[in-house]
Design an enzyme around this catalytic site. Structure first.
Site, PDB file in Angstrom:
ATOM      1  N   GLU A  34     -27.450 -14.420  10.419  1.00  0.00           N
ATOM      2  CA  GLU A  34     -28.602 -14.612  11.302  1.00  0.00           C
ATOM      3  C   GLU A  34     -29.387 -15.857  10.890  1.00  0.00           C
ATOM      4  O   GLU A  34     -29.837 -16.632  11.723  1.00  0.00           O
ATOM      5  CB  GLU A  34     -29.498 -13.366  11.243  1.00  0.00           C
ATOM      6  N   ASP A  36     -28.142 -18.485   9.405  1.00  0.00           N
ATOM      7  CA  ASP A  36     -27.342 -19.653   9.810  1.00  0.00           C
ATOM      8  C   ASP A  36     -27.530 -19.963  11.288  1.00  0.00           C
ATOM      9  O   ASP A  36     -27.604 -21.131  11.686  1.00  0.00           O
ATOM     10  CB  ASP A  36     -25.856 -19.391   9.516  1.00  0.00           C
ATOM     11  N   SER A  81     -27.419 -28.571  -0.866  1.00  0.00           N
ATOM     12  CA  SER A  81     -26.556 -27.516  -0.320  1.00  0.00           C
ATOM     13  C   SER A  81     -25.418 -28.160   0.453  1.00  0.00           C
ATOM     14  O   SER A  81     -25.332 -29.389   0.549  1.00  0.00           O
ATOM     15  CB  SER A  81     -27.364 -26.580   0.573  1.00  0.00           C
ATOM     16  N   LEU A  82     -24.551 -27.334   1.025  1.00  0.00           N
ATOM     17  CA  LEU A  82     -23.360 -27.838   1.713  1.00  0.00           C
ATOM     18  C   LEU A  82     -23.441 -27.554   3.203  1.00  0.00           C
ATOM     19  O   LEU A  82     -24.058 -26.575   3.643  1.00  0.00           O
ATOM     20  CB  LEU A  82     -22.099 -27.175   1.153  1.00  0.00           C
ATOM     21  N   GLU A 118     -12.050 -23.661  -3.939  1.00  0.00           N
ATOM     22  CA  GLU A 118     -12.489 -22.557  -4.802  1.00  0.00           C
ATOM     23  C   GLU A 118     -13.383 -21.623  -4.002  1.00  0.00           C
ATOM     24  O   GLU A 118     -14.014 -22.031  -3.023  1.00  0.00           O
ATOM     25  CB  GLU A 118     -13.225 -23.074  -6.046  1.00  0.00           C
ATOM     26  N   LYS A 120     -16.454 -19.389  -2.716  1.00  0.00           N
ATOM     27  CA  LYS A 120     -17.911 -19.574  -2.717  1.00  0.00           C
ATOM     28  C   LYS A 120     -18.549 -18.276  -3.182  1.00  0.00           C
ATOM     29  O   LYS A 120     -18.639 -17.305  -2.435  1.00  0.00           O
ATOM     30  CB  LYS A 120     -18.398 -19.948  -1.327  1.00  0.00           C
ATOM     31  N   ARG A 141     -32.053 -23.894  -8.677  1.00  0.00           N
ATOM     32  CA  ARG A 141     -32.019 -25.010  -7.744  1.00  0.00           C
ATOM     33  C   ARG A 141     -33.383 -25.262  -7.111  1.00  0.00           C
ATOM     34  O   ARG A 141     -33.763 -26.403  -6.864  1.00  0.00           O
ATOM     35  CB  ARG A 141     -30.983 -24.735  -6.645  1.00  0.00           C
ATOM     36  N   LYS A 318     -17.194 -20.659   5.803  1.00  0.00           N
ATOM     37  CA  LYS A 318     -17.697 -19.294   5.677  1.00  0.00           C
ATOM     38  C   LYS A 318     -16.727 -18.284   6.272  1.00  0.00           C
ATOM     39  O   LYS A 318     -16.050 -18.557   7.274  1.00  0.00           O
ATOM     40  CB  LYS A 318     -19.053 -19.165   6.378  1.00  0.00           C
TER      41      LYS A 318
END
Length: 790
Positions: A34, A36, A81-82, A118, A120, A141, A318
């Site tokens: 949600e 995202d 972040s990515l 790898e 997450k 972070r 994801k």
């Protein structure tokens, strides 16, 4: 103000609040999926209206502000972040952008980019700063530029090296990674929290974040936290020129890295990795929510550079969401084979982890109360692997401002009458027994009192009775059982053995061949092992392992039916509550009638025999006294009473002065003993237990049979992969017959692993731990060596 500007302000405010709850309070109120969606809606609106982008937009920063209770740490190299990929096409677009950014040809073997792959991890991102090989600082972070100083807490994490190993590490090295909690660690922590009346965490990520950010580092030290390195920040010194090369160098210096780290060439290889680990996701020891792909070459990373909040050379692909938001439409109640009336949530259909979910378990009314659930609420639904979806929490900020009358109408209440048969529904009473006293407390389960007069209970009881691990009657599925019950042909499990061809052939789905097959399957089930029969009866709290234990120790149905609760507690792992359940089941007049009818219809139990010698040898007079649970009489006092009086009758007959002469027995204990046996019912019960022990050959004065040790006694075996000569269930039975315990997971205490084709994580763990591994041929040779027929 335009509609777009207003929506942008609304989204920013909502995302800022969710960032604060997620990163600062560790109490997220919505699922990641949600969040995202809201983030990408804002990102799209800002792309359409670039004049409305401001530096404080969530799209321009990462996370949220640091807690004021911790010192601040400025990140010299921002912790960004990515970007996210949700579809295969998103990853393919990412790969295309990378190749275009590197000016590589499309569709050419030489245009493929090497990526590190790898999992997450779902935890908390941290930075560890090492100077001259020593850990000098740990930080969260935070907002990407400023984090929280958690140096004292990260030092408590066992797999974080306080000093780097080996040599050759840079003078200054900032290691970045994820602090997380394994599934097993999370379950153990929540069990401990429940026991101590503490906060129960919603998921391993919350547990890890909440544990790492404790002001009292002793609390952090008590939590099962782990660290996994995934990259670097500030560096003064030389490192390899590839991402994977750096991670392997870090591993050499004592840093934990992912065992799933791999190199892939091109987008297709990345997708293959994503699909493979996605299939194995639920078998991993930790939670993951996707895969991270990074351009492996550092030179290429530098060429590609960064956007405002993310690198152009990395992306997180994801997995479909395991959690989603939806609306609770209603709560209905289902009746199980034991009569338990269980609430089930009916939901507005929503896709969770790729599956449309419209129902979810609510477990019991205590869970409903804990959630504070009302019909019409917006709720978080979780689905992991093949586990039944469950309601995790209510999103209280989305609950409408209902009036008191509406709240009362929407509250969830247990029906007074069974929704299937109309019988009364009663809350269970739990009997707490300790030291000769009984107390009653309300249980969490409600039951229909209709027993087998209730169609739901009868159907479920028979479905369990005929199941593969019970009587194994092939051809009797749920639908067939429902027909037999609805037609009045079966009113108890015993009626199955009186069915005729004419009664079955007319049912839906049955022709001549299938009818004969069913009758043959019923005939073949007439000779079950004692353990299967006990399990098939559906005794509350008696699963397969307890049924096997009862059969192996007591040896016959007659002894199991007669056994008093205190005698049953001599069995390992059978407590007094379960013992009373077993005894009550066989004392019930209806159950006695069903068992009698089954035997009358030709059930011939196999593998009945004598009492197991080890079980027979488990009694002593002192142990007997202890099992009576007399207040203030512990094991030491019981041993002194046994030594003084030598028999149960002698203890019952002893007067006050005799008891007071027992060495170091307190006056309080002596009084408790006399008060207990002055009640004729207690004295009679004690003698009844002793008589049964004598009748079974278990009395401490009975002649002991020579114990013959089983060859695999004390060993723990694990079966994994597929076996060709026999099923894993059969292999398990043969191992247990040799005395081995068959476990579902591998540990350092595992004696041997039998690995067939398709063995996965269990085999890998066995190899890592140095546990002995046998293939099927070697396993069969072991069985043959012990004279086990194949």
């Amino acid at each position: 103000m335009t509609d777009a500007a207003q929506r942008i302000l609304q989204l920013r405010a909502e995302l800022d609040q969710h960032n604060y709850r997620y990163h600062v309070l560790d109490e997220p109120s919505i699922p990641d999926a949600e969040y995202d969606r809201l983030f990408h809606e804002l990102k799209a609106l800002e792309a359409q209206n670039p004049q409305l982008v401001t530096p404080d937009s969530p799209t321009q920063r990462v996370g949220s502000l640091a807690l004021s209770a911790f010192g601040e740490v400025k990140h010299e190299v921002p912790m960004l972040s990515l970007g996210n990929a949700f579809e295969d096409s998103d990853l393919e677009d990412f790969d295309r952008r990378v190749r275009e950014g590197l000016d590589l040809p499309a569709g050419d073997l030489f245009g493929s980019v090497e990526y590190s792959c790898e999992p997450k991890l779902d935890g908390l991102a941290v930075s560890l700063l090492y100077e001259n090989g020593l850990l000098v600082r740990g930080a969260t972070r935070g907002d990407g530029s400023t984090g929280e100083d958690i140096s004292v807490n990260v030092r408590t994490i066992r797999n974080v090296p306080l000093k780097l190993q080996g040599e050759g590490w840079p003078q200054v090295l900032e290691v970045r990674g994820e602090v997380f909690m394994s599934k097993a660690g999370f379950e153990a922590l929540n069990a401990r929290q429940l026991e101590q009346g503490g906060k129960v965490f919603a998921n391993p990520r919350n547990a890890a974040a909440g544990s790492l950010r404790q002001l009292d580092s002793k609390i952090t030290a008590s939590r099962p936290l782990e660290f996994c390195c995934y990259g670097i920040g500030r560096v003064q010194g030389d490192l390899p020129e590839t991402h994977i090369g750096i991670l392997h160098a870090l591993k050499g210096w004592g840093m934990p890295i992912s065992r799933e780290l791999k190199l892939a060439k091109g987008a297709q290889a990345c997708l293959d990795y994503y699909r493979d680990i996605g299939q194995r996701r639920t078998s991993l020891a930790y939670e993951i929510d996707g895969v991270v792909f990074k351009v492996n070459s550092l030179a290429q990373q530098r060429e590609l550079g960064f956007r405002a909040r993310e690198p152009r050379w990395a992306i997180a692909h994801k997995f479909p969401a395991l959690e989603e938001l939806t609306e609770l439409l209603a709560v209905e109640f289902q009746v199980g084979r034991t009569g338990a009336v269980t609430p089930v949530a009916r939901l507005k259909p929503v896709k969770v982890a790729g599956v449309t979910v419209s129902n979810a378990t609510l477990h019991n009314m205590d869970e409903v109360a804990r959630l504070g659930l009302m019909v019409g609420d917006t709720v978080v639904i979780r689905r992991a692997g093949d586990v039944i979806p469950q309601v995790v929490q209510v999103v209280s900020e989305r609950r409408p401002n209902w009036s008191p009358e509406e709240r009362e109408q929407r509250s969830v209440k247990v029906p007074e009458h069974c929704p299937v048969c109309g019988s009364a529904v009663e809350r269970t009473q739990l009997v707490k027994r300790s030291k000769g006293k009984e107390s009653f407390v309300e249980g969490s389960i409600y039951r229909c009192v209709g027993r087998l007069a209730c169609g739901a209970q009868l159907k479920q009881a028979i479905i369990h009775f005929v199941s593969r691990r019970a009587m194994d009657i092939e051809g009797l599925g749920e639908k067939s059982v429902e027909q037999l019950v609805d037609e009045g042909l079966v009113n108890s499990p015993a009626d199955l053995y009186a069915l005729t061809f004419e009664q079955i052939v007319g049912l839906e789905g049955f022709a001549e061949l299938s009818t004969n097959n069913l009758l043959e399957a019923i005939e073949q089930s007439r000779k079950p092992t004692l353990a299967r029969f006990i399990y098939a009866l559906g005794i509350p709290d008696v699963g397969e392992e307890t049924a096997k234990l009862l059969a192996r120790a007591l040896g016959s149905l007659a002894r199991i039916r007669q056994a008093l609760p205190e005698v049953l507690t001599y069995l390992p792992d059978v407590g007094l509550e379960v013992a009373h359940e077993i005894h009550s089941f066989f004392a019930d007049e209806h159950n006695q009638g069903v068992i009698g009818q089954l035997l009358k219809h030709g059930i011939e139990l196999q593998e009945e025999g004598d009492l197991h010698p080890e079980f027979a040898a488990s009694t002593t007079l002192a142990g007997f006294i202890t099992k009576l649970n007399i207040a203030f009489i512990a094991a030491t006092g019981a041993e002194r009473l046994a030594a003084k009086f030598g028999s149960v009758q002698g203890i019952i007959d002893a007067d006050w002065l005799d008891v007071r002469q027992v060495e170091r027995l307190s006056e309080r204990a002596a009084k408790s003993l006399r008060d207990y046996f002055d009640d004729p019912a207690n004295a009679q019960h004690a003698l009844a237990i002793e008589n049964q022990l004598r009748e079974f050959g278990m009395h401490w004065q009975s002649e002991r049979k020579q114990l013959e040790g089983l060859p695999l006694a004390g060993q723990t075996w694990v079966l994994t992969g597929s076996l060709e000569v026999m099923s894993r269930d059969v292999a398990k039975d043969k191992l247990e017959a040799l005395g081995a315990k068959v476990a579902g997971s591998v540990s350092a205490k595992t004696s041997c692993v039998v690995a067939g084709p398709g063995a996965g994580s269990k085999l890998a763990k066995a190899n890592d731990l140095g546990v002995k591994v046998l293939d099927e041929d070697a396993f069969l040779a072991v069985l043959a060596g012990y004279g086990v027929a194949l």
